[in-house]
Design an enzyme around this catalytic site. Structure first.
Site, short mmCIF file in Angstrom:
data_model
loop_
_atom_site.label_atom_id
_atom_site.label_comp_id
_atom_site.label_asym_id
_atom_site.label_seq_id
_atom_site.Cartn_x
_atom_site.Cartn_y
_atom_site.Cartn_z
N CYS A 2 0.82 -1.21 0.00
CA CYS A 2 0.00 0.00 0.00
C CYS A 2 0.86 1.26 0.00
O CYS A 2 1.94 1.28 0.57
CB CYS A 2 -0.85 0.09 1.25
N ARG A 27 4.98 -0.38 -6.07
CA ARG A 27 5.00 -1.11 -4.80
C ARG A 27 4.02 -2.29 -4.80
O ARG A 27 4.10 -3.14 -3.94
CB ARG A 27 4.62 -0.16 -3.65
N TRP A 73 -3.10 -2.87 -1.17
CA TRP A 73 -2.72 -4.25 -1.43
C TRP A 73 -3.45 -5.05 -0.37
O TRP A 73 -3.13 -4.95 0.82
CB TRP A 73 -1.21 -4.38 -1.31
N ASN A 99 -2.06 2.43 5.69
CA ASN A 99 -1.15 1.32 5.32
C ASN A 99 -0.89 0.54 6.58
O ASN A 99 -0.69 1.15 7.63
CB ASN A 99 0.25 1.84 4.97
N GLY A 100 -0.77 -0.79 6.45
CA GLY A 100 -0.38 -1.58 7.62
C GLY A 100 -1.51 -2.50 8.04
O GLY A 100 -2.50 -2.69 7.33
N GLU A 477 17.97 -17.98 -6.92
CA GLU A 477 17.53 -16.65 -7.37
C GLU A 477 16.97 -16.71 -8.80
O GLU A 477 15.97 -16.07 -9.10
CB GLU A 477 18.70 -15.65 -7.26
N LYS A 481 13.23 -15.54 -9.85
CA LYS A 481 12.96 -14.53 -10.90
C LYS A 481 11.95 -15.07 -11.90
O LYS A 481 11.00 -14.40 -12.26
CB LYS A 481 14.23 -14.19 -11.67
N GLU A 484 8.33 -15.48 -10.36
CA GLU A 484 7.57 -14.30 -9.98
C GLU A 484 7.10 -13.48 -11.18
O GLU A 484 6.05 -12.86 -11.11
CB GLU A 484 8.32 -13.42 -8.97
N HIS A 500 17.62 -36.99 -5.21
CA HIS A 500 17.04 -37.48 -3.95
C HIS A 500 15.53 -37.26 -3.89
O HIS A 500 14.96 -37.15 -2.81
CB HIS A 500 17.75 -36.82 -2.77
N LYS A 595 6.21 -4.62 -4.03
CA LYS A 595 7.64 -4.32 -4.02
C LYS A 595 8.19 -4.28 -2.61
O LYS A 595 9.27 -4.78 -2.33
CB LYS A 595 7.88 -2.98 -4.73
C1 F6R Z 1 11.99 -10.65 -5.53
C2 F6R Z 1 11.90 -9.60 -4.54
C3 F6R Z 1 11.54 -10.00 -3.15
C4 F6R Z 1 12.31 -9.12 -2.13
C5 F6R Z 1 11.80 -9.40 -0.71
C6 F6R Z 1 12.58 -8.62 0.31
O1 F6R Z 1 12.37 -10.16 -6.77
O2 F6R Z 1 12.07 -8.45 -4.82
O3 F6R Z 1 11.78 -11.34 -2.91
O4 F6R Z 1 13.66 -9.41 -2.24
O5 F6R Z 1 10.45 -9.05 -0.63
O6 F6R Z 1 12.51 -7.26 0.07
P1 F6R Z 1 13.59 -6.26 0.65
O7 F6R Z 1 14.88 -6.59 0.00
O8 F6R Z 1 13.08 -4.90 0.28
O9 F6R Z 1 13.62 -6.49 2.13
#
Ligand code: F6R
Length: 600
Positions: A2, A27, A73, A99-100, A477, A481, A484, A500, A595
């Site tokens: 949010c 975000r 959100w 927010n929250g 990672e 990627k 997501e 395994h 985000k």
């Molecule tokens: C994936 C991604 C998330 C963030 C995670 C932590 O591409 O962006 O997995 O890495 O939500 O976010 P931060 O780094 O802002 O604590």
């Protein structure tokens, strides 16, 4: 997650609020709304979906010089128009964005609001109804706001309008980010400086449980019990060009392209006048004195932490544990005698990481935050901060921040190792510069990655990423990627682990991406590739120059063995990007994702 904006000033608030919300789109959100206040009172416009949908719902003729806005959100209640913010109290007097998460909203509703019909399923509505109740009981608006805040358990960033006062926005925060921006003839409110950079670069930091009165010519910050606090604004070191896409079709592509520059910026930011890599002396001391490091992070930042562990253990000789923040706080392992906590967070706002920070601070431990956002909550509440210098990362999928996290962790481990007299037989600055060039070489061959995405992933249901040693960390990672942004189910595995159990999933044509950058395990991972190919997998081997074999699909330039993650992740990011494009996915704003995850 949010986002909040607010404007109190001389111009038409509506457009400034909508533009501000557009800047917060990155975000993640599922509905949005604004409330504006003019001589006819407060008018609310809200809509499920994108800001573009909200724009259509807003009456173009409404003019007002004060207003608040919100991107939601969903946490409590499905994403729909009714649950979208702003929310208005039953009497119609107060309008609020939040927010929250309010943890005790049910209890508050039962204790204070019996008989008051709720219009939404949100926790937020309880807040605005409480302010209304307390003001009907005779309190002034600010008193009613304060009394309400004193009852709330949980996280909040709030902006409140009073229909009977067209001059004021009431603001408060606890655990959720919120800033006040100041201008000559106006003042603004924003979850993130980016939202209001269109009108000002002067911002005032707010602290938890402060109550702020925002008028067009004055900002007054007070503690919850009314003590006035003076705090000077700071200049946000952001540029509009940092937050615009320019000619790029997507922020993610722009941010991947920026990666060589980010690594070079980190070298500059961390070199002293003699040209040597350095970190603040107090951070170096805290690292050298620790008997164990606890890296705490989530998602991509957690994956960077796994690589950081190798750096601190190999270069500085300090044992490291890496933990997922949402697990650590509620299942804390036995700690060493002199632990130092390292929080890795692009945004510096991740609630899962923050709850750990709060707990370990209560226990009296020290914390270092590695973040991209100066002044973020984690940075402010930690003892030390190392900045990523990656510039704003707007695409939801993290790319350049991951590379920056690895580079900064390498610098910290290297400097600590040198200070502790460890035998380090290479010059990290030179090796980082070589890695920056290598990243550029990969970026320059995007067409290869586009073709790989087409060949391996166009019709794939699932995909596997394998590697050994640091390649395993990068495989995790790469899989994150891909899933997501393309929604292809993907998993990262240690090469030796597939057999395994998971190898049962390999069918004819299953894509398996294998990284071969570590000499010591190159033969082993190639053996693992043979195992999956024998069962029908469509293997795509990405090998480092010097270790390549015939049939490998991509050869990446040779870099120092510890720094290979900086380079090997880039083809995986690009392959994911093109796979998502082939599937017509919304690359910058994948479904269900935010985000900055500011709720636990
Ligand atoms: C994936 C991604 C998330 C963030 C995670 C932590 O591409 O962006 O997995 O890495 O939500 O976010 P931060 O780094 O802002 O604590």
């Amino acid at each position: 997650m949010c986002g909040i904006v607010g404007y109190n000033g001389a111009f038409d608030a509506k457009e400034i609020l909508l533009k501000g919300l557009e800047k917060l789109e990155y975000r993640g959100y599922d509905s949005a709304g604004i409330a504006v206040h003019n001589e006819e009172g407060v008018t609310v416009f809200k809509e499920k979906g994108r800001i573009a949908d909200l724009r259509k719902a807003v009456d173009e003729d409404v003019e007002a010089a004060i207003g608040i806005g919100h991107t939601r959100w969903a946490t409590h209640g499905v994403p729909n128009r009714l649950n979208a913010h702003p929310h208005t109290s039953a009497s119609g007097r107060f309008t609020l964005v939040h927010n929250g998460v309010i943890e005790n909203y049910h209890l508050l509703q039962k204790a204070y609001l019996k008989g008051i019909p709720m219009q939404s399923d949100t926790d937020t509505e309880v807040i605005v109804q409480l302010v209304d109740l307390f003001s009907r009981e005779g309190l002034s608006t600010v008193e009613a706001f304060r009394k309400t805040l004193s009852l709330l358990h949980g996280s909040y960033a709030l902006a409140l309008l009073d229909n009977e006062d067209s001059e004021t926005i009431y603001v408060a925060k606890n655990k959720s980010p919120l800033l006040v921006g100041v201008g000559e003839t106006f003042n603004v409110v924003a979850s993130d400086a980016m939202a209001m950079l269109q009108v000002t670069d002067q911002f005032i930091e707010l602290h938890d449980k402060e109550v702020v009165i925002v008028r067009k010519d004055r900002v007054q910050i007070t503690t919850l019990d009314g003590r006035v606090i003076e705090r000077a604004p700071y200049t946000a070191e952001l540029d509009m060009s940092d937050i615009e896409k320019g000619t790029y079709p997507h922020y993610m592509l722009k941010e991947m392209d920026e990666q060589p520059t980010v690594v070079r910026k980190i070298i500059q930011a961390y070199e002293n006048e003699a040209g040597e890599l350095t970190i603040d002396a107090d951070i170096e001391q805290a690292l050298t004195e620790a008997d164990r490091l606890y890296i705490i992070a989530a998602g991509t930042s957690y994956h960077a932490g796994l690589i950081g562990k190798q750096y601190f253990e190999k270069m500085a000789g300090i044992p490291v544990e890496v933990h997922i923040s949402s697990e650590f706080g509620y299942n804390m392992p036995l700690l060493s005698k002199k632990p130092l906590f390292i929080f890795i967070s692009q945004s510096g706002e991740t609630a899962d990481s923050r709850q750990v920070l709060v707990k370990i601070k209560e226990m009296g431990h020290k914390a270092l935050t590695v973040t991209n956002v100066q002044g973020s909550t984690l940075s402010r509440e930690s003892d030390y901060t190392l900045l990523l210098h990656a510039g704003p990362e707007i695409a939801v999928a993290s790319t350049k921040a991951y590379v920056a996290q690895i580079a900064v962790l390498a610098v910290a481990a290297y400097v600590t190792g040198k200070a502790a007299g460890k035998a380090i037989d290479f010059d990290l600055k030179t090796e980082l510069a070589i890695a920056a060039n290598a990243i550029q070489t990969v970026i320059d061959s995007k067409d290869v990655m586009e073709q790989i995405a087409e060949d391996y992933l166009k019709i794939a249901r699932n995909a596997f990423f394998i590697g050994r040693n640091v390649d395993f960390c990068v495989a995790l990672e790469g899989a994150l990627k891909l899933k997501e942004i393309s929604y292809i189910q993907a998993e990262g595995f240690a090469g030796g682990e597939l057999k395994h159990g998971t190898i049962a999933l390999i069918e004819d044509g299953t894509p398996v991406f294998a990284l071969v950058t570590q000499e010591a395990v190159a033969l082993n991972i190639r053996g693992n590739v043979k195992e999956v190919v024998a069962r029908g997998a469509n293997a795509c081997i990405i090998a480092m120059e010097g270790m390549e074999e015939e049939g490998d699909r991509l050869v990446i330039p040779n870099v120092h063995p510890l720094l290979t993650p900086l380079v090997s992740v880039v083809p995986l990011q690009l392959i994911s990007y093109y796979a998502a494009l082939h599937r017509r996915c919304d690359v910058d704003k994948p479904r269900n994702l935010a985000k900055s995850v500011t709720v636990e």
